[in-house]
Write a protein that holds these residues in place. Structure first.
Motif, short mmCIF file in Angstrom:
data_model
loop_
_atom_site.label_atom_id
_atom_site.label_comp_id
_atom_site.label_asym_id
_atom_site.label_seq_id
_atom_site.Cartn_x
_atom_site.Cartn_y
_atom_site.Cartn_z
N ILE A 15 36.24 39.22 42.97
CA ILE A 15 35.94 38.30 44.08
C ILE A 15 35.28 38.99 45.28
CG2 ILE A 15 37.66 36.57 43.48
CD1 ILE A 15 39.53 37.77 45.52
N ILE A 16 35.15 40.30 45.22
CA ILE A 16 34.44 41.00 46.31
C ILE A 16 33.06 41.49 45.85
CG2 ILE A 16 36.55 41.70 47.51
CD1 ILE A 16 36.22 44.49 46.26
N GLN A 17 32.71 41.14 44.60
CA GLN A 17 31.41 41.54 44.08
C GLN A 17 30.33 40.57 44.56
OE1 GLN A 17 31.04 44.39 42.44
NE2 GLN A 17 33.26 44.70 42.55
N PRO A 18 29.21 41.07 45.06
CA PRO A 18 28.14 40.20 45.59
C PRO A 18 27.63 39.16 44.61
CG PRO A 18 27.74 42.49 46.19
CD PRO A 18 28.89 42.50 45.22
N ASP A 19 27.48 39.54 43.31
CA ASP A 19 26.95 38.59 42.33
C ASP A 19 27.92 37.45 42.08
OD1 ASP A 19 28.64 40.52 41.14
OD2 ASP A 19 27.88 40.01 39.14
N LEU A 26 37.55 31.64 40.56
CA LEU A 26 38.27 32.92 40.60
C LEU A 26 39.23 32.99 41.79
CD1 LEU A 26 35.47 35.45 39.58
CD2 LEU A 26 37.52 34.88 38.28
N THR A 27 38.81 32.46 42.95
CA THR A 27 39.71 32.51 44.11
C THR A 27 40.92 31.61 43.91
OG1 THR A 27 38.28 30.86 45.20
CG2 THR A 27 37.98 33.17 45.82
N GLN A 28 40.74 30.48 43.20
CA GLN A 28 41.87 29.61 42.90
C GLN A 28 42.83 30.31 41.94
OE1 GLN A 28 40.06 25.99 41.48
NE2 GLN A 28 39.66 25.21 43.53
N GLU A 29 42.27 31.00 40.94
CA GLU A 29 43.12 31.73 39.99
C GLU A 29 43.84 32.88 40.70
OE1 GLU A 29 42.84 34.07 35.67
OE2 GLU A 29 41.03 33.19 36.57
N TYR A 30 43.13 33.55 41.61
CA TYR A 30 43.71 34.66 42.38
C TYR A 30 44.93 34.18 43.16
CZ TYR A 30 44.18 38.21 46.04
OH TYR A 30 44.67 39.16 46.91
N LYS A 31 44.79 33.01 43.79
CA LYS A 31 45.88 32.48 44.60
C LYS A 31 47.12 32.20 43.75
CE LYS A 31 47.04 28.58 47.53
NZ LYS A 31 46.65 27.25 47.97
N ARG A 68 45.17 41.10 34.89
CA ARG A 68 44.21 40.04 35.21
C ARG A 68 44.09 39.88 36.72
NH1 ARG A 68 39.57 37.56 34.43
NH2 ARG A 68 39.59 35.35 35.01
N PHE A 69 45.20 39.98 37.44
CA PHE A 69 45.19 39.88 38.90
C PHE A 69 44.34 40.99 39.52
CE2 PHE A 69 47.11 41.04 43.05
CZ PHE A 69 46.92 39.84 43.72
N ASP A 70 44.51 42.23 39.02
CA ASP A 70 43.72 43.35 39.51
C ASP A 70 42.23 43.17 39.21
OD1 ASP A 70 46.03 44.54 40.43
OD2 ASP A 70 46.29 45.84 38.70
N GLU A 71 41.95 42.60 38.03
CA GLU A 71 40.57 42.35 37.63
C GLU A 71 39.91 41.33 38.57
OE1 GLU A 71 38.06 40.53 33.81
OE2 GLU A 71 40.25 40.75 33.70
N GLN A 122 28.63 30.19 43.40
CA GLN A 122 29.67 29.40 44.07
C GLN A 122 30.73 28.87 43.10
OE1 GLN A 122 28.39 25.79 45.98
NE2 GLN A 122 30.15 25.71 47.34
N LYS A 123 30.29 28.33 41.97
CA LYS A 123 31.24 27.76 41.01
C LYS A 123 32.23 28.81 40.51
CE LYS A 123 31.59 25.07 36.76
NZ LYS A 123 30.85 24.34 35.69
#
Length: 357
Positions: A19-23, A34-39, A11-14, A28-29
């Protein structure tokens, strides 16, 4: 444990890719979520790496000890094995707690509202003391505080004060401060030295983003009025203060802290969104409370949570039975012990309920 963490790594790799995909960045939401989950998962990945290294060290040490051909190497391997075995249970507990699902609101900034309760002027003075306590604590965490609205007491302190706190994991840290705080002391206004009991209510609202709560402007009445209290020449001369009334719910939010009408309106909308969001959150917390009874529930704003007894120099948190005999320290923002213990109890309850282990 490693097998469980392998799913987390996938899931972390996914998310790292997403988070680097333009779409995703343009949404924003979804990007914020996703960035909060990544952290959160990043911390787990660091623990996973440590677990892999510890497991490898144990295997290597056992091989050297089994071989036994080099006495010096065997001695070093035994030390390595002892260190790894001592660390392993601690690491196991740390990983278990990180695997507990976090509330999605925990990473949000907050609006804190402190209102004087029973006790007249002394309650207002105590509300001012709590405001100072929280701002000192926020300062120690390098969080930024910003006053939104103030109604001053007649003998000092505040009848009501609302302030914004921005930083890292603010709501997850402060949410258990919500409730009734009671003080027992000789008031500044008391002439005969009698101890009085007063109270103030603290509300901690997760700050809602625009995408969290959609407000129809047709449902909002906007009133402009002159600011009151400190503020220089603009006070009572320009209608810079803003009051918003959400007609469907009757909720009211106002701001008069800024000299700019536009800035006050923006801040008032932030408060209104947060109150609407908290209203929805309270329903969710009530539903959760049916499933489990938490002794550190953050949902009941009428619950007496803490007593500040000045004559005994003692602060008591009634939810967990914790006494701290450091009144001066607590009132100067040293409340981390309460927060740590409350979070520990809450996480332990979650751990018991989870089906992870």
């Amino acid at each position: 444990m490693l097998e469980r963490l392998q799913y987390v790594k996938q899931r972390f790799d996914e998310i790292s890719d997403l988070i680097i995909q333009p779409d995703v960045i343009s949404d924003q939401k979804r990007y914020v979520q996703l960035t909060q989950e990544y952290k959160g998962l990043k911390d787990l990945m660091e623990k996973r790496e440590e677990l892999i290294n510890l497991t490898a060290n144990i295997e290597e040490a056992n091989e050297i000890i089994s071989d036994g051909s080099d006495a010096e190497m065997v001695e070093m391997a035994k030390m390595q094995l002892d260190e790894a075995k001592e660390r392993m249970p601690q690491l196991d507990d740390e990983i278990k707690f990180l695997l507990i699902p976090k509330d999605e609101e925990d990473a949000k900034n907050v609006m804190v509202e402190i209102r004087a309760g029973t006790g007249g002027d002394e309650a207002s003075i105590f509300a001012g003391d709590l405001f100072r306590m929280y701002t000192k604590y926020c300062e120690s965490r390098n969080w930024r505080t910003s006053v939104v609205d103030i109604s001053e007491g007649t003998s000092g302190g505040f009848k009501e004060v609302i302030f914004e706190v921005t930083g890292e994991d603010v709501y997850g840290t402060l949410k258990f401060e919500a409730g009734v705080h009671r003080v027992q002391r000789v008031p500044q206004t008391e002439t005969q030295g009698r101890v009085h009991t007063s109270a103030a209510t603290v509300m901690v609202l997760p700050e809602a983003e625009e995408f969290d709560v959609q407000i129809d402007m047709n449902d909002v009445r906007v009133d402009f009025f002159c600011s009151s209290g400190p503020g220089g020449q603009s006070v009572n001369t320009t209608k810079s203060a803003v009051r918003l009334t959400h007609i469907p719910t009757g909720l009211v939010a106002q701001c008069q802290d800024q000299k700019s009408q536009h800035k006050n309106k923006d801040k008032a909308f932030t408060v209104l969104r947060s109150r609407l969001y908290e209203k929805e959150l309270a329903v969710k917390q009530a539903e959760d409370a049916v499933k489990r009874t938490s002794q550190v529930s953050s949902g009941d704003r009428s619950a007496k949570i803490r007593t500040y007894n000045y004559s005994q120099g003692r602060v008591t948190d009634h939810r967990i039975g914790l006494d701290v005999f450091d009144m001066d320290g607590v009132m100067n923002g040293k409340i981390q012990k309460f927060i740590d213990e409350l979070q520990l109890v809450n996480n332990t309850e979650k751990l018991k309920e989870s089906e992870v282990f």
